[in-house]
Design a protein around this motif. Structure first.
Motif, PDB file in Angstrom:
ATOM      1  N   PHE A   6       0.820  -1.200   0.000  1.00 32.70           N
ATOM      2  CA  PHE A   6       0.000   0.000   0.000  1.00 32.70           C
ATOM      3  C   PHE A   6       0.859   1.257   0.000  1.00 32.70           C
ATOM      4  O   PHE A   6       1.986   1.262   0.501  1.00 32.70           O
ATOM      5  CB  PHE A   6      -0.937  -0.019   1.212  1.00 32.70           C
ATOM      6  N   ALA A   7       0.278   2.316  -0.552  1.00 35.46           N
ATOM      7  CA  ALA A   7       0.871   3.656  -0.584  1.00 35.46           C
ATOM      8  C   ALA A   7       2.272   3.627  -1.198  1.00 35.46           C
ATOM      9  O   ALA A   7       2.473   2.995  -2.226  1.00 35.46           O
ATOM     10  CB  ALA A   7       0.855   4.276   0.803  1.00 35.46           C
ATOM     11  N   ASP A   8       3.213   4.310  -0.560  1.00 35.98           N
ATOM     12  CA  ASP A   8       4.545   4.432  -1.158  1.00 35.98           C
ATOM     13  C   ASP A   8       5.285   3.101  -1.212  1.00 35.98           C
ATOM     14  O   ASP A   8       6.214   2.939  -2.005  1.00 35.98           O
ATOM     15  CB  ASP A   8       5.382   5.484  -0.415  1.00 35.98           C
ATOM     16  N   ALA A  10       4.041   0.283  -2.324  1.00 42.40           N
ATOM     17  CA  ALA A  10       3.705  -0.251  -3.647  1.00 42.40           C
ATOM     18  C   ALA A  10       4.509   0.457  -4.731  1.00 42.40           C
ATOM     19  O   ALA A  10       5.005  -0.176  -5.668  1.00 42.40           O
ATOM     20  CB  ALA A  10       2.215  -0.112  -3.908  1.00 42.40           C
ATOM     21  N   GLU A  11       4.650   1.756  -4.601  1.00 43.44           N
ATOM     22  CA  GLU A  11       5.439   2.516  -5.572  1.00 43.44           C
ATOM     23  C   GLU A  11       6.885   2.048  -5.583  1.00 43.44           C
ATOM     24  O   GLU A  11       7.488   1.860  -6.646  1.00 43.44           O
ATOM     25  CB  GLU A  11       5.377   4.006  -5.249  1.00 43.44           C
ATOM     26  N   ARG A  12       7.457   1.833  -4.416  1.00 43.45           N
ATOM     27  CA  ARG A  12       8.860   1.398  -4.319  1.00 43.45           C
ATOM     28  C   ARG A  12       9.052  -0.023  -4.847  1.00 43.45           C
ATOM     29  O   ARG A  12      10.108  -0.350  -5.374  1.00 43.45           O
ATOM     30  CB  ARG A  12       9.352   1.501  -2.881  1.00 43.45           C
ATOM     31  N   ARG A  16       1.354  -3.154  -6.721  1.00 45.89           N
ATOM     32  CA  ARG A  16       0.581  -3.316  -5.487  1.00 45.89           C
ATOM     33  C   ARG A  16       0.482  -4.772  -5.058  1.00 45.89           C
ATOM     34  O   ARG A  16       0.154  -5.073  -3.919  1.00 45.89           O
ATOM     35  CB  ARG A  16      -0.828  -2.751  -5.669  1.00 45.89           C
ATOM     36  N   ARG A  45      13.172   1.422   3.046  1.00 42.24           N
ATOM     37  CA  ARG A  45      11.951   1.993   3.625  1.00 42.24           C
ATOM     38  C   ARG A  45      11.388   1.106   4.733  1.00 42.24           C
ATOM     39  O   ARG A  45      10.820   1.587   5.711  1.00 42.24           O
ATOM     40  CB  ARG A  45      10.913   2.174   2.519  1.00 42.24           C
ATOM     41  N   PHE A  86       1.902  -2.286   5.174  1.00 43.57           N
ATOM     42  CA  PHE A  86       1.362  -0.930   5.244  1.00 43.57           C
ATOM     43  C   PHE A  86       2.413   0.033   5.796  1.00 43.57           C
ATOM     44  O   PHE A  86       3.078  -0.288   6.779  1.00 43.57           O
ATOM     45  CB  PHE A  86       0.170  -0.857   6.202  1.00 43.57           C
ATOM     46  N   PRO A  87       2.481   1.224   5.220  1.00 43.97           N
ATOM     47  CA  PRO A  87       3.315   2.276   5.838  1.00 43.97           C
ATOM     48  C   PRO A  87       2.539   2.896   6.998  1.00 43.97           C
ATOM     49  O   PRO A  87       1.377   2.539   7.236  1.00 43.97           O
ATOM     50  CB  PRO A  87       3.495   3.271   4.704  1.00 43.97           C
ATOM     51  N   VAL A  89       0.142   5.151   9.066  1.00 40.34           N
ATOM     52  CA  VAL A  89      -1.123   5.775   8.690  1.00 40.34           C
ATOM     53  C   VAL A  89      -1.353   6.958   9.613  1.00 40.34           C
ATOM     54  O   VAL A  89      -1.216   6.844  10.820  1.00 40.34           O
ATOM     55  CB  VAL A  89      -2.294   4.772   8.820  1.00 40.34           C
ATOM     56  N   SER A  90      -1.662   8.093   9.017  1.00 34.44           N
ATOM     57  CA  SER A  90      -1.975   9.264   9.839  1.00 34.44           C
ATOM     58  C   SER A  90      -3.307   9.818   9.381  1.00 34.44           C
ATOM     59  O   SER A  90      -3.753   9.580   8.279  1.00 34.44           O
ATOM     60  CB  SER A  90      -0.884  10.319   9.708  1.00 34.44           C
TER      61      SER A  90
END
Length: 92
Positions: A6-8, A10-12, A16, A45, A86-87, A89-90
């Motif tokens: 999820f989020a960054d 997946a980009e890295r 996904r 990361r 998951f990174p 979450v805020s």
């Protein structure tokens, strides 16, 4: 076995959904290592300087966070398990 990212993260990883070559009897740690193999940007990361999972990264097996409800990265995988990363979450 498939990781859902999820989020960054997946980009890295470049996707996904990432399949890794582990199965029943292996551990979540084995699956994580397979995911990070050859993905240095994702590794930086997810892991700290000592090679430990960063505290703000959440690893889920079948929807449950492995550190709070299971045996951490030593949790044994079973057929049909779903893994997710998951990174932090805020929200507000």
């Amino acid at each position: 076995m498939e990781w859902k990212l999820f989020a960054d993260l997946a980009e890295r990883a470049g996707d996904r959904h990432v399949d890794v070559d582990v199965g029943a009897g292996d551990t979540v740690g084995d699956a994580l290592e397979a995911l990070l193999d050859g993905r240095d940007d994702l590794r930086e990361r997810v892991l700290d300087e000592d090679g430990k999972l960063r505290s703000q990264i959440n690893v889920l097996r079948n929807g449950k966070e492995i550190h709070s409800q299971q045996s951490g990265l030593e949790t044994t995988l079973e057929d049909g398990d779903e893994l997710a990363l998951f990174p932090p979450v805020s929200g507000g």
